[in-house]
Design an enzyme around this catalytic site. Structure first.
Site, PDB file in Angstrom:
ATOM      1  N   CYS A   2       0.842  -1.184   0.000  1.00 48.39           N
ATOM      2  CA  CYS A   2       0.000   0.000   0.000  1.00 48.39           C
ATOM      3  C   CYS A   2       0.885   1.244   0.000  1.00 48.39           C
ATOM      4  O   CYS A   2       1.886   1.305   0.703  1.00 48.39           O
ATOM      5  CB  CYS A   2      -0.955   0.083   1.184  1.00 48.39           C
ATOM      6  SG  CYS A   2      -2.103  -1.287   1.278  1.00 48.39           S
ATOM      7  N   ARG A  27       3.849  -0.090  -4.912  1.00 46.92           N
ATOM      8  CA  ARG A  27       3.596  -0.696  -3.600  1.00 46.92           C
ATOM      9  C   ARG A  27       2.286  -1.480  -3.541  1.00 46.92           C
ATOM     10  O   ARG A  27       2.023  -2.181  -2.559  1.00 46.92           O
ATOM     11  CB  ARG A  27       3.559   0.396  -2.524  1.00 46.92           C
ATOM     12  CG  ARG A  27       4.842   1.171  -2.408  1.00 46.92           C
ATOM     13  CD  ARG A  27       4.724   2.209  -1.336  1.00 46.92           C
ATOM     14  NE  ARG A  27       4.635   1.599  -0.023  1.00 46.92           N
ATOM     15  CZ  ARG A  27       5.667   1.295   0.747  1.00 46.92           C
ATOM     16  NH1 ARG A  27       6.872   1.565   0.337  1.00 46.92           N
ATOM     17  NH2 ARG A  27       5.487   0.737   1.915  1.00 46.92           N
ATOM     18  N   TRP A  75      -2.737  -2.655  -1.776  1.00 48.13           N
ATOM     19  CA  TRP A  75      -2.461  -4.081  -1.947  1.00 48.13           C
ATOM     20  C   TRP A  75      -3.376  -4.776  -0.956  1.00 48.13           C
ATOM     21  O   TRP A  75      -3.218  -4.641   0.253  1.00 48.13           O
ATOM     22  CB  TRP A  75      -0.992  -4.381  -1.659  1.00 48.13           C
ATOM     23  CG  TRP A  75      -0.603  -5.794  -1.972  1.00 48.13           C
ATOM     24  CD1 TRP A  75      -0.220  -6.280  -3.187  1.00 48.13           C
ATOM     25  CD2 TRP A  75      -0.546  -6.904  -1.062  1.00 48.13           C
ATOM     26  NE1 TRP A  75       0.054  -7.625  -3.090  1.00 48.13           N
ATOM     27  CE2 TRP A  75      -0.133  -8.032  -1.806  1.00 48.13           C
ATOM     28  CE3 TRP A  75      -0.809  -7.061   0.296  1.00 48.13           C
ATOM     29  CZ2 TRP A  75       0.023  -9.286  -1.239  1.00 48.13           C
ATOM     30  CZ3 TRP A  75      -0.651  -8.323   0.861  1.00 48.13           C
ATOM     31  CH2 TRP A  75      -0.229  -9.418   0.097  1.00 48.13           C
ATOM     32  N   ASN A 101      -2.084   1.504   5.784  1.00 47.46           N
ATOM     33  CA  ASN A 101      -1.209   0.438   5.306  1.00 47.46           C
ATOM     34  C   ASN A 101      -0.940  -0.460   6.502  1.00 47.46           C
ATOM     35  O   ASN A 101      -0.622   0.040   7.577  1.00 47.46           O
ATOM     36  CB  ASN A 101       0.098   1.062   4.784  1.00 47.46           C
ATOM     37  CG  ASN A 101       1.135   0.016   4.432  1.00 47.46           C
ATOM     38  OD1 ASN A 101       0.818  -1.138   4.175  1.00 47.46           O
ATOM     39  ND2 ASN A 101       2.397   0.430   4.418  1.00 47.46           N
ATOM     40  N   GLY A 102      -1.059  -1.787   6.328  1.00 48.60           N
ATOM     41  CA  GLY A 102      -0.806  -2.711   7.432  1.00 48.60           C
ATOM     42  C   GLY A 102      -2.032  -3.539   7.747  1.00 48.60           C
ATOM     43  O   GLY A 102      -2.949  -3.638   6.921  1.00 48.60           O
ATOM     44  N   GLU A 484      17.399 -17.634  -8.392  1.00 48.42           N
ATOM     45  CA  GLU A 484      17.004 -16.255  -8.697  1.00 48.42           C
ATOM     46  C   GLU A 484      16.427 -16.157 -10.117  1.00 48.42           C
ATOM     47  O   GLU A 484      15.425 -15.467 -10.350  1.00 48.42           O
ATOM     48  CB  GLU A 484      18.222 -15.334  -8.518  1.00 48.42           C
ATOM     49  CG  GLU A 484      18.044 -13.887  -8.895  1.00 48.42           C
ATOM     50  CD  GLU A 484      16.944 -13.149  -8.122  1.00 48.42           C
ATOM     51  OE1 GLU A 484      16.404 -13.691  -7.161  1.00 48.42           O
ATOM     52  OE2 GLU A 484      16.613 -12.015  -8.520  1.00 48.42           O
ATOM     53  N   LYS A 488      12.611 -14.855 -10.893  1.00 48.07           N
ATOM     54  CA  LYS A 488      12.302 -13.752 -11.809  1.00 48.07           C
ATOM     55  C   LYS A 488      11.243 -14.193 -12.831  1.00 48.07           C
ATOM     56  O   LYS A 488      10.326 -13.447 -13.166  1.00 48.07           O
ATOM     57  CB  LYS A 488      13.562 -13.294 -12.565  1.00 48.07           C
ATOM     58  CG  LYS A 488      14.506 -12.444 -11.747  1.00 48.07           C
ATOM     59  CD  LYS A 488      13.955 -11.059 -11.539  1.00 48.07           C
ATOM     60  CE  LYS A 488      14.412 -10.390 -10.269  1.00 48.07           C
ATOM     61  NZ  LYS A 488      14.077 -10.982  -8.990  1.00 48.07           N
ATOM     62  N   GLU A 491       7.705 -14.617 -11.130  1.00 44.93           N
ATOM     63  CA  GLU A 491       6.999 -13.391 -10.734  1.00 44.93           C
ATOM     64  C   GLU A 491       6.633 -12.513 -11.913  1.00 44.93           C
ATOM     65  O   GLU A 491       5.655 -11.788 -11.862  1.00 44.93           O
ATOM     66  CB  GLU A 491       7.759 -12.611  -9.660  1.00 44.93           C
ATOM     67  CG  GLU A 491       9.030 -11.935 -10.095  1.00 44.93           C
ATOM     68  CD  GLU A 491       9.639 -11.090  -8.972  1.00 44.93           C
ATOM     69  OE1 GLU A 491      10.857 -10.864  -9.024  1.00 44.93           O
ATOM     70  OE2 GLU A 491       8.929 -10.651  -8.059  1.00 44.93           O
ATOM     71  N   HIS A 507      18.437 -37.067  -8.126  1.00 44.93           N
ATOM     72  CA  HIS A 507      17.660 -37.532  -6.966  1.00 44.93           C
ATOM     73  C   HIS A 507      16.170 -37.258  -7.133  1.00 44.93           C
ATOM     74  O   HIS A 507      15.432 -37.292  -6.162  1.00 44.93           O
ATOM     75  CB  HIS A 507      18.198 -36.873  -5.686  1.00 44.93           C
ATOM     76  CG  HIS A 507      19.633 -37.194  -5.431  1.00 44.93           C
ATOM     77  ND1 HIS A 507      20.062 -38.446  -5.047  1.00 44.93           N
ATOM     78  CD2 HIS A 507      20.754 -36.439  -5.561  1.00 44.93           C
ATOM     79  CE1 HIS A 507      21.380 -38.449  -4.928  1.00 44.93           C
ATOM     80  NE2 HIS A 507      21.828 -37.236  -5.245  1.00 44.93           N
ATOM     81  N   LYS A 610       5.860  -4.226  -4.105  1.00 46.96           N
ATOM     82  CA  LYS A 610       7.310  -4.066  -3.961  1.00 46.96           C
ATOM     83  C   LYS A 610       7.764  -4.274  -2.523  1.00 46.96           C
ATOM     84  O   LYS A 610       8.785  -4.890  -2.267  1.00 46.96           O
ATOM     85  CB  LYS A 610       7.682  -2.656  -4.439  1.00 46.96           C
ATOM     86  CG  LYS A 610       9.153  -2.319  -4.337  1.00 46.96           C
ATOM     87  CD  LYS A 610       9.928  -3.050  -5.399  1.00 46.96           C
ATOM     88  CE  LYS A 610      11.416  -2.769  -5.340  1.00 46.96           C
ATOM     89  NZ  LYS A 610      12.149  -3.793  -6.088  1.00 46.96           N
TER      90      LYS A 610
HETATM   91  O1  M6R Z   1      12.700  -5.189   0.238  1.00 44.47           O
HETATM   92  P1  M6R Z   1      13.234  -6.568   0.440  1.00 44.47           P
HETATM   93  O2  M6R Z   1      14.589  -6.746  -0.190  1.00 44.47           O
HETATM   94  O3  M6R Z   1      13.254  -6.987   1.878  1.00 44.47           O
HETATM   95  O4  M6R Z   1      12.235  -7.523  -0.323  1.00 44.47           O
HETATM   96  C1  M6R Z   1      12.373  -8.913  -0.254  1.00 44.47           C
HETATM   97  C2  M6R Z   1      11.518  -9.607  -1.281  1.00 44.47           C
HETATM   98  O5  M6R Z   1      10.161  -9.304  -1.080  1.00 44.47           O
HETATM   99  C3  M6R Z   1      11.909  -9.204  -2.710  1.00 44.47           C
HETATM  100  O6  M6R Z   1      13.246  -9.451  -2.973  1.00 44.47           O
HETATM  101  C4  M6R Z   1      11.030  -9.956  -3.747  1.00 44.47           C
HETATM  102  O7  M6R Z   1      11.322 -11.317  -3.693  1.00 44.47           O
HETATM  103  C5  M6R Z   1      11.256  -9.392  -5.151  1.00 44.47           C
HETATM  104  N1  M6R Z   1      10.001  -9.074  -5.772  1.00 44.47           N
HETATM  105  C6  M6R Z   1      11.949 -10.320  -6.060  1.00 44.47           C
HETATM  106  O8  M6R Z   1      12.174  -9.770  -7.325  1.00 44.47           O
END
Ligand code: M6R
Length: 615
Positions: A2, A27, A75, A101-102, A484, A488, A491, A507, A610
């Site tokens: 948010c 956000r 969000w 927010n929260g 990673e 990517k 997401e 395995h 984010k």
């Molecule tokens: O702000 P942060 O680095 O703590 O965020 C951690 C994860 O939420 C963040 O890296 C998330 O996995 C990304 N969207 C990945 O691209």
């Protein structure tokens, strides 16, 4: 999660708030809304979906002009992304508006209590109770800040709240507990926002709000108190980047811009940390050297991409310092009752500095007496403030939900911390440290070279747009790189993507290989531990023999892989431990292009936000 904006001054509040929301849309983008104080009343507007829906609504039904207002981009947590659940929420008389927010954990009890007193609550959110409680308190004290303090004392959970009341024009009140809120201080105007990006076009002077504080903004200035009404100390700081850093700068998306910025981000993160003799000077690491010498265990906590940075850091920390290092998902950490004491050094990695899971892990570690070092990209955010020390990455603002430049700079920061531990403990000689620093200093250029050769990767990504699954393999530091790459793709492209340690294939996962399945393989340098390299080349042959379409990422000059690569992606030669800094880049480009080819919005992937400020 948010985005929140509040404004009071002499400009059009609607313009300032909408521009701020645009910068905060990363956000959350389930719905958006605003409220402006005008003509002795409150004028709200809200719409489900992205900000553009609200813009359309405002174009069709303009709000009256006013110079005090609030806004929100959501969000969803409690209640789906509908018009009714969008913020702001109002009381029954339509005099008070609040954005949040929260999560308010005791909202059900408060809701029942309000219903018992005849309040009519229209949404499924936890937020709406706050609007009603504020209206009740305000009717008794006629002071919005005091009403906010009284209400906050009754709330449980994590919250940033920002409110206006039609009977107190020219005032915006905010409150924070375990959720971000910063104040922007301008000439005759003030701002409240979840992130400085919302007001950076107007002022670079900011105030950091502490835990359990209420802030009152008016044209005359800013007053901060605790929830109990006691005057509060706040830290003022200057934001060292400007509005252009928060723009796309001619790129089609923030993600593409941020990928392109990586050479500079890596170089900036090294700046000022190496003295004339080439030794490390991490002034911000305020943990005394004798304590670092006594450290008997390092524990890294982080989430998502930052967790992958931690997995890579483990190899460097253990190799360079010989201290055992554990890496744990922050969301799991405190629930397993980890063994920690004063000799454990906990490293929390977070781009935003606001990730609730990581923050809770930090608090848990400190309660056990451990020292916490944060690696963070956001000045003034909660995680560094609650840690014993912080090493800031200098990636600049990262707006795209998918983390790219923050990841590379987190890696650089981790290498610096590992070397620093080696320096302090004497497990690394000065010349060895200087050699690694020289290698790190060359990484920016190496990333630049990778970026210059990405057209075949983009072409390959487009050709795979119809695939359902892509697998990623790696060994040693290449394994977290594979994880990673898969994250990517998940997401951004909403595809089934999984990363495996290549040795683990036999395995179980090898059963997934079928004719034509794309498998991306990150090959270690043959100049490092050749056994590692050779084993991976065998793994490529094993999957190819079973029909996999291999996409091989290998160092320039490594010809052993050529016969087994359906697609070969070359990366510059780097020392083994530093290879993730270059090997990750093609995977970012690959995911971004593939997602675009599938018609997805790369900066704002579905269901994500984010900054994840709820547990
Ligand atoms: O702000 P942060 O680095 O703590 O965020 C951690 C994860 O939420 C963040 O890296 C998330 O996995 C990304 N969207 C990945 O691209």
């Amino acid at each position: 999660m948010c985005g929140i904006v509040g404004y009071v001054g002499s400009q059009s509040a609607l313009d300032v708030v909408m521009a701020g929301l645009k910068r905060l849309e990363y956000r959350g983008y389930d719905s958006a809304g605003v409220a402006v104080l005008a003509d002795g009343g409150l004028a709200p507007a809200k719409r489900a979906g992205k900000l553009v829906n609200l813009e359309k609504e405002l174009a069709e039904h303009p709000l009256p002009a006013g110079t005090t207002g609030i806004g929100h981009t959501r969000w969803a947590t409690h209640g789906g992304p509908t018009d009714a659940n969008a913020h702001p929420h109002l009381d029954n008389a339509g005099r008070v508006a609040v954005v949040h927010n929260g999560i308010i954990e005791n909202f059900a009890a408060l809701r029942a209590e309000l219903a018992g007193r005849g309040h009519d609550l229209a949404s499924e959110t936890d937020t709406e109770v706050v609007a009603h409680l504020l209206a009740e308190e305000f009717s008794a004290c006629a002071d919005l800040a005091e009403a906010m303090r009284l209400v906050c004392r009754r709330l449980e959970g994590a919250f940033t709240l920002v409110a206006v009341h039609a009977d107190e024009p020219g005032v915006v009140v905010g409150a924070r507990r375990n959720s971000p809120l910063v104040v922007g201080v301008g000439e005759g105007e003030s701002f409240l926002a979840s992130d400085v990006a919302a007001f950076i076009a107007h002022t670079r002077e900011a105030l950091e709000l502490g835990q359990d504080q209420v802030v009152e903004l008016s044209r005359d200035g800013v007053t901060v108190t605790g929830f109990d009404g006691s005057p509060a100390e706040v830290r003022a700081y200057h934001v060292d980047w400007d509005a252009s850093a928060a723009e796309k700068g001619g790129h089609a998306s923030f993600m593409l811009k941020e990928i392109a910025e990586q050479p500079k981000a890596v170089a900036d993160t090294l700046l000022g940390r190496i003295d004339a003799e080439g030794s490390l000077t991490l002034d911000e690491v305020r943990i005394p050297a004798h304590e670092l010498r006594e450290t008997d265990k390092v524990v890294i906590v982080a989430c998502g991409t930052a967790f992958h940075a931690g997995l890579i850091a483990k190899y460097a920390i253990e190799h360079w310092t010989r201290i055992p290092c554990e890496v744990e998902l922050a969301s799991e950490f405190r629930y397993r009752d980890p063994i920690l004491d004063q000799r454990s050094l906990v490293i929390a990695i977070s781009q935003s500095g606001e990730t609730m899971d990581t923050l809770m892990a930090v608090r848990h570690a400190r309660e056990q007496g451990s020292k916490v070092l944060a690696i963070c990209n956001t000045n003034g955010s909660t995680i560094p403030r609650e840690s014993d020390a912080v090493l800031y990455t200098h990636a600049g603002p990262e707006v795209a939900v998918a983390s790219t430049k923050a990841f590379l700079t987190q890696l650089v920061a981790c290498y610096l911390v590992a070397l620093y531990l080696g320096q302090v403990r004497g497990t690394k000689w000065g010349d060895e440290i200087r050699a690694v620093i020289r290698d790190l200093a060359g990484i920016g250029q190496a990333v630049e070279r990778v970026l210059g050769t990405m057209e075949p990767v983009r072409e390959l990504a487009r050709s795979l747009a119809g695939q359902d699954t892509v697998l990623f393999l790696g060994r040693h530091v290449g394994y977290p790189v594979a994880l990673e790459g898969a994250l990517k793709l998940k997401e951004l492209a909403y595809m089934h993507a999984e990363g495996f340690a290549a040795g683990e294939l036999k395995h179980g996962p090898i059963a997934l290989i079928e004719e034509g399945l794309p498998v991306v393989v990150v090959v270690p340098s043959p100049r490092g531990r050749s056994v590692l390299h050779d084993k991976l080349v065998s793994n490529i042959q094993e999957i190819r023999a079973r029909g996999a379409r291999t996409v091989v990422i290998a160092e320039e000059g490594d010809e052993t892989v050529t016969p087994y690569a359906d697609h070969l992606v070359r990366i510059p030669a780097t020392p083994t431990l530093l290879q993730p800094l270059v090997a990750t880049v093609p995977l970012q480009v690959f995911a971004c292009e593939l997602a675009t080819a599938r018609g997805n919005e790369v900066d704002q992937p579905r269901n994500l936000a984010k900054s994840v400020t709820v547990e």
